[in-house]
Write a protein that holds these residues in place. Sequence first.
Motif, PDB file in Angstrom:
ATOM      1  N   PHE A 205      11.015   6.164   8.356  1.00  0.00           N
ATOM      2  CA  PHE A 205      10.013   5.973   9.408  1.00  0.00           C
ATOM      3  C   PHE A 205      10.106   7.118  10.404  1.00  0.00           C
ATOM      4  N   ILE A 206       8.958   7.733  10.711  1.00  0.00           N
ATOM      5  CA  ILE A 206       8.872   8.848  11.653  1.00  0.00           C
ATOM      6  C   ILE A 206       7.899   8.461  12.772  1.00  0.00           C
ATOM      7  N   PRO A 207       8.368   8.445  14.031  1.00  0.00           N
ATOM      8  CA  PRO A 207       7.443   8.142  15.130  1.00  0.00           C
ATOM      9  C   PRO A 207       6.630   9.364  15.537  1.00  0.00           C
ATOM     10  N   VAL A 208       5.351   9.149  15.754  1.00  0.00           N
ATOM     11  CA  VAL A 208       4.488  10.155  16.379  1.00  0.00           C
ATOM     12  C   VAL A 208       4.236   9.645  17.788  1.00  0.00           C
ATOM     13  N   ARG A 209       4.675  10.455  18.771  1.00  0.00           N
ATOM     14  CA  ARG A 209       4.678  10.022  20.163  1.00  0.00           C
ATOM     15  C   ARG A 209       3.662  10.777  20.990  1.00  0.00           C
TER      16      ARG A 209
ATOM     17  N   GLY B 293     -11.939  12.305  27.838  1.00  0.00           N
ATOM     18  CA  GLY B 293     -10.865  13.246  28.081  1.00  0.00           C
ATOM     19  C   GLY B 293     -10.193  13.687  26.799  1.00  0.00           C
ATOM     20  N   SER B 294      -8.921  14.060  26.931  1.00  0.00           N
ATOM     21  CA  SER B 294      -8.171  14.509  25.767  1.00  0.00           C
ATOM     22  C   SER B 294      -6.729  14.034  25.902  1.00  0.00           C
ATOM     23  N   ALA B 295      -5.985  14.156  24.817  1.00  0.00           N
ATOM     24  CA  ALA B 295      -4.577  13.763  24.796  1.00  0.00           C
ATOM     25  C   ALA B 295      -3.863  14.634  23.781  1.00  0.00           C
ATOM     26  N   GLU B 296      -2.543  14.502  23.737  1.00  0.00           N
ATOM     27  CA  GLU B 296      -1.728  15.225  22.770  1.00  0.00           C
ATOM     28  C   GLU B 296      -0.672  14.287  22.206  1.00  0.00           C
ATOM     29  N   ILE B 297      -0.370  14.470  20.921  1.00  0.00           N
ATOM     30  CA  ILE B 297       0.712  13.743  20.285  1.00  0.00           C
ATOM     31  C   ILE B 297       1.662  14.753  19.662  1.00  0.00           C
ATOM     32  N   GLU B 298       2.886  14.295  19.381  1.00  0.00           N
ATOM     33  CA  GLU B 298       3.853  15.208  18.796  1.00  0.00           C
ATOM     34  C   GLU B 298       4.812  14.483  17.869  1.00  0.00           C
ATOM     35  N   VAL B 299       5.477  15.291  17.038  1.00  0.00           N
ATOM     36  CA  VAL B 299       6.445  14.802  16.065  1.00  0.00           C
ATOM     37  C   VAL B 299       7.570  15.828  15.972  1.00  0.00           C
ATOM     38  N   HIS B 300       8.772  15.353  15.649  1.00  0.00           N
ATOM     39  CA  HIS B 300       9.858  16.283  15.330  1.00  0.00           C
ATOM     40  C   HIS B 300       9.557  16.902  13.970  1.00  0.00           C
ATOM     41  N   ALA B 301       9.375  18.189  13.939  1.00  0.00           N
ATOM     42  CA  ALA B 301       9.012  18.875  12.692  1.00  0.00           C
ATOM     43  C   ALA B 301      10.083  18.705  11.628  1.00  0.00           C
ATOM     44  N   GLU B 302      11.359  18.645  12.022  1.00  0.00           N
ATOM     45  CA  GLU B 302      12.428  18.543  11.028  1.00  0.00           C
ATOM     46  C   GLU B 302      12.485  17.175  10.350  1.00  0.00           C
TER      47      GLU B 302
ATOM     48  N   LEU C 164       0.833  -1.210   0.000  1.00  0.00           N
ATOM     49  CA  LEU C 164       0.000   0.000   0.000  1.00  0.00           C
ATOM     50  C   LEU C 164       0.865   1.257   0.000  1.00  0.00           C
ATOM     51  N   VAL C 165       1.934   1.246   0.780  1.00  0.00           N
ATOM     52  CA  VAL C 165       2.841   2.391   0.849  1.00  0.00           C
ATOM     53  C   VAL C 165       3.427   2.679  -0.533  1.00  0.00           C
ATOM     54  N   VAL C 166       3.889   1.627  -1.195  1.00  0.00           N
ATOM     55  CA  VAL C 166       4.484   1.787  -2.532  1.00  0.00           C
ATOM     56  C   VAL C 166       3.420   2.230  -3.535  1.00  0.00           C
ATOM     57  N   ARG C 167       2.249   1.590  -3.496  1.00  0.00           N
ATOM     58  CA  ARG C 167       1.180   1.914  -4.443  1.00  0.00           C
ATOM     59  C   ARG C 167       0.759   3.376  -4.368  1.00  0.00           C
ATOM     60  N   HIS C 168       0.770   3.938  -3.162  1.00  0.00           N
ATOM     61  CA  HIS C 168       0.318   5.316  -2.987  1.00  0.00           C
ATOM     62  C   HIS C 168       1.463   6.323  -2.992  1.00  0.00           C
ATOM     63  N   GLY C 169       2.641   5.881  -3.370  1.00  0.00           N
ATOM     64  CA  GLY C 169       3.757   6.787  -3.590  1.00  0.00           C
ATOM     65  C   GLY C 169       4.310   7.469  -2.358  1.00  0.00           C
ATOM     66  N   ALA C 170       4.178   6.836  -1.200  1.00  0.00           N
ATOM     67  CA  ALA C 170       4.698   7.443   0.025  1.00  0.00           C
ATOM     68  C   ALA C 170       6.223   7.436   0.023  1.00  0.00           C
ATOM     69  N   THR C 171       6.791   8.483   0.599  1.00  0.00           N
ATOM     70  CA  THR C 171       8.244   8.563   0.768  1.00  0.00           C
ATOM     71  C   THR C 171       8.639   8.392   2.233  1.00  0.00           C
ATOM     72  N   LYS C 172       7.658   8.508   3.131  1.00  0.00           N
ATOM     73  CA  LYS C 172       7.884   8.290   4.566  1.00  0.00           C
ATOM     74  C   LYS C 172       6.637   7.680   5.186  1.00  0.00           C
ATOM     75  N   ILE C 173       6.876   6.985   6.288  1.00  0.00           N
ATOM     76  CA  ILE C 173       5.779   6.438   7.089  1.00  0.00           C
ATOM     77  C   ILE C 173       5.797   7.136   8.433  1.00  0.00           C
ATOM     78  N   VAL C 174       4.612   7.543   8.883  1.00  0.00           N
ATOM     79  CA  VAL C 174       4.420   8.005  10.243  1.00  0.00           C
ATOM     80  C   VAL C 174       3.721   6.868  10.977  1.00  0.00           C
ATOM     81  N   GLY C 175       4.328   6.418  12.075  1.00  0.00           N
ATOM     82  CA  GLY C 175       3.742   5.372  12.910  1.00  0.00           C
ATOM     83  C   GLY C 175       3.264   5.963  14.211  1.00  0.00           C
ATOM     84  N   LEU C 176       2.033   5.598  14.602  1.00  0.00           N
ATOM     85  CA  LEU C 176       1.428   6.154  15.809  1.00  0.00           C
ATOM     86  C   LEU C 176       1.740   5.277  17.016  1.00  0.00           C
TER      87      LEU C 176
END
Length: 182
Positions: A82-86, A105-114, A51-63
């Motif tokens: 691969f980029i982790p979202v923590r 309730g609520s929560a927050e996630i984050e990623v390194h922008a760079e 699926l990643v290849v078919r849709h032309g992704a260059t990176k994966i974000v994993g939750l």
Amino acid sequence: MTDTADIKDLLLSRIRDVPDHPEPGVMFKDITPLLADPGAFTALTDALAELVVRHGATKIVGLEARGFILGAPVAVRAGVGFIPVRKAGKLPGATLRQAYDLEYGSAEIEVHAEDLASGDRVMIVDDVLATGGTAEAAIQLVQRAGAVVSGLAVLMELGFLGGRTRLEPALAGAPLEALLTI
């Protein structure tokens, strides 16, 4: 194993139902038996990588956390980064943070922008799509970092919870791919 029905049967046969977890009335879908079976885990990794290849992704974000378990080997198989979202507070340095609502309730996630740049085509990978709150927050993070969401790929979608309907506007035409819909 290349037949889609065979892969679905294999994956389903390795997902264990755990009643009343984490609270009464909830039927938890435990993927640890699937991860413990090298043939099933390989079939899952290959299907998601396709699926990643078919849709032309260059990176994966994993939750966090099971999106890490699935996303990292899929990235290796697909030949992309691969980029982790923590969860908030887990990544060092400067991050982009996104709040979202949970059932209680609520929560927050984050990623390194760079780690993401304009021109990156990102496939978001997770184990389960339920109500879609975490995935919606991840989509917003990817977009805020200047990258393009090429799609969302999950092992299973709990269709009765309506996550797909919630995510369609945020995905803006990018595909939502679920190997299994329950």
